[in-house]
Scaffold this motif. Structure first.
Motif, PDB file in Angstrom:
ATOM      1  N   ASP A  92       7.528  11.109  -7.424  1.00  0.00           N
ATOM      2  CA  ASP A  92       6.785  10.106  -6.657  1.00  0.00           C
ATOM      3  C   ASP A  92       7.124   8.684  -7.074  1.00  0.00           C
ATOM      4  O   ASP A  92       7.189   7.789  -6.248  1.00  0.00           O
ATOM      5  CB  ASP A  92       5.274  10.319  -6.798  1.00  0.00           C
ATOM      6  CG  ASP A  92       4.799  11.548  -6.054  1.00  0.00           C
ATOM      7  OD1 ASP A  92       5.548  12.042  -5.175  1.00  0.00           O
ATOM      8  OD2 ASP A  92       3.695  12.023  -6.352  1.00  0.00           O
ATOM      9  N   SER A  93       7.331   8.462  -8.361  1.00  0.00           N
ATOM     10  CA  SER A  93       7.576   7.100  -8.829  1.00  0.00           C
ATOM     11  C   SER A  93       8.951   6.582  -8.421  1.00  0.00           C
ATOM     12  O   SER A  93       9.169   5.378  -8.397  1.00  0.00           O
ATOM     13  CB  SER A  93       7.418   7.021 -10.353  1.00  0.00           C
ATOM     14  OG  SER A  93       8.399   7.822 -10.974  1.00  0.00           O
ATOM     15  N   GLY A 104       2.111   2.130  -3.308  1.00  0.00           N
ATOM     16  CA  GLY A 104       1.101   2.431  -4.310  1.00  0.00           C
ATOM     17  C   GLY A 104       0.606   1.220  -5.072  1.00  0.00           C
ATOM     18  O   GLY A 104       0.001   1.357  -6.141  1.00  0.00           O
ATOM     19  N   SER A 108       0.830  -1.197   0.000  1.00  0.00           N
ATOM     20  CA  SER A 108       0.000   0.000   0.000  1.00  0.00           C
ATOM     21  C   SER A 108       0.870   1.255   0.000  1.00  0.00           C
ATOM     22  O   SER A 108       0.605   2.209  -0.732  1.00  0.00           O
ATOM     23  CB  SER A 108      -0.925  -0.003   1.219  1.00  0.00           C
ATOM     24  OG  SER A 108      -1.692   1.159   1.279  1.00  0.00           O
TER      25      SER A 108
END
Length: 154
Positions: free
Chosen positions: A120-121, A70, A67
């Motif tokens: 973010d990735s 992501g 989680s």
């Protein structure tokens, strides 16, 4: 890629699985590996925090690593594993589907992750490796917990 967080050749990594994805954690951050036992819920915790557990008198947060990355919420079961890791000054339980293997870092094994245009990735990945079983992402555990500690009101 910040080379200061990349393990040197000869270092060992623990390979874990979350769904169909393979990740690696520096073995020096791992304190122990435990079977799944339900965590005690923590009111108003973020969705990736499953709760807390008692580890020989120390209370640790239990994080749904899938989680947090992501990949969607986990549904822990009897085959799930809790990897107790040291992240900065804190110990934390990371719920994963399985511990797969121990990998030894060799020269050139860890490569820069592909740039997909967003921070973010890549904030959780320090590098990627190609193994016999596929691509394994080297996790940056420093970003799994929030930078600001959670202060519990007395």
């Amino acid at each position: 890629m910040d080379r200061s967080h990349i393990p040197q050749p000869g270092a060992e990594l623990i390979s874990i699985r979350i769904g169909d994805q393979a990740y690696a954690i520096d073995i020096m951050a791992v304190r122990e590996i435990r079977g799944w036992t339900a965590a005690t819920p923590l009111p108003h915790a973020p969705p990736h925090v499953l709760g807390m557990m008692n580890l020989r008198g120390a209370i640790l947060p239990v994080i749904d690593l899938g989680s947090r990355l992501g990949l969607g919420p986990a549904e822990p079961n009897a085959s799930s594993v809790v990897v107790v890791a040291q992240i900065g000054e804190a110990q934390v339980g990371l719920v994963v589907d399985a511990v797969s293997d121990i990998l030894t870092v060799t020269e050139g094994l860890i490569q820069t992750p592909p740039d997909v245009g967003t921070f973010d990735s890549l904030q959780y990945v320090n590098g990627v490796m190609t193994t016999d079983t596929g691509i394994v992402s080297l996790l940056s555990l420093d970003n799994v917990l929030p930078a600001e500690p959670i202060v519990l009101a007395a």
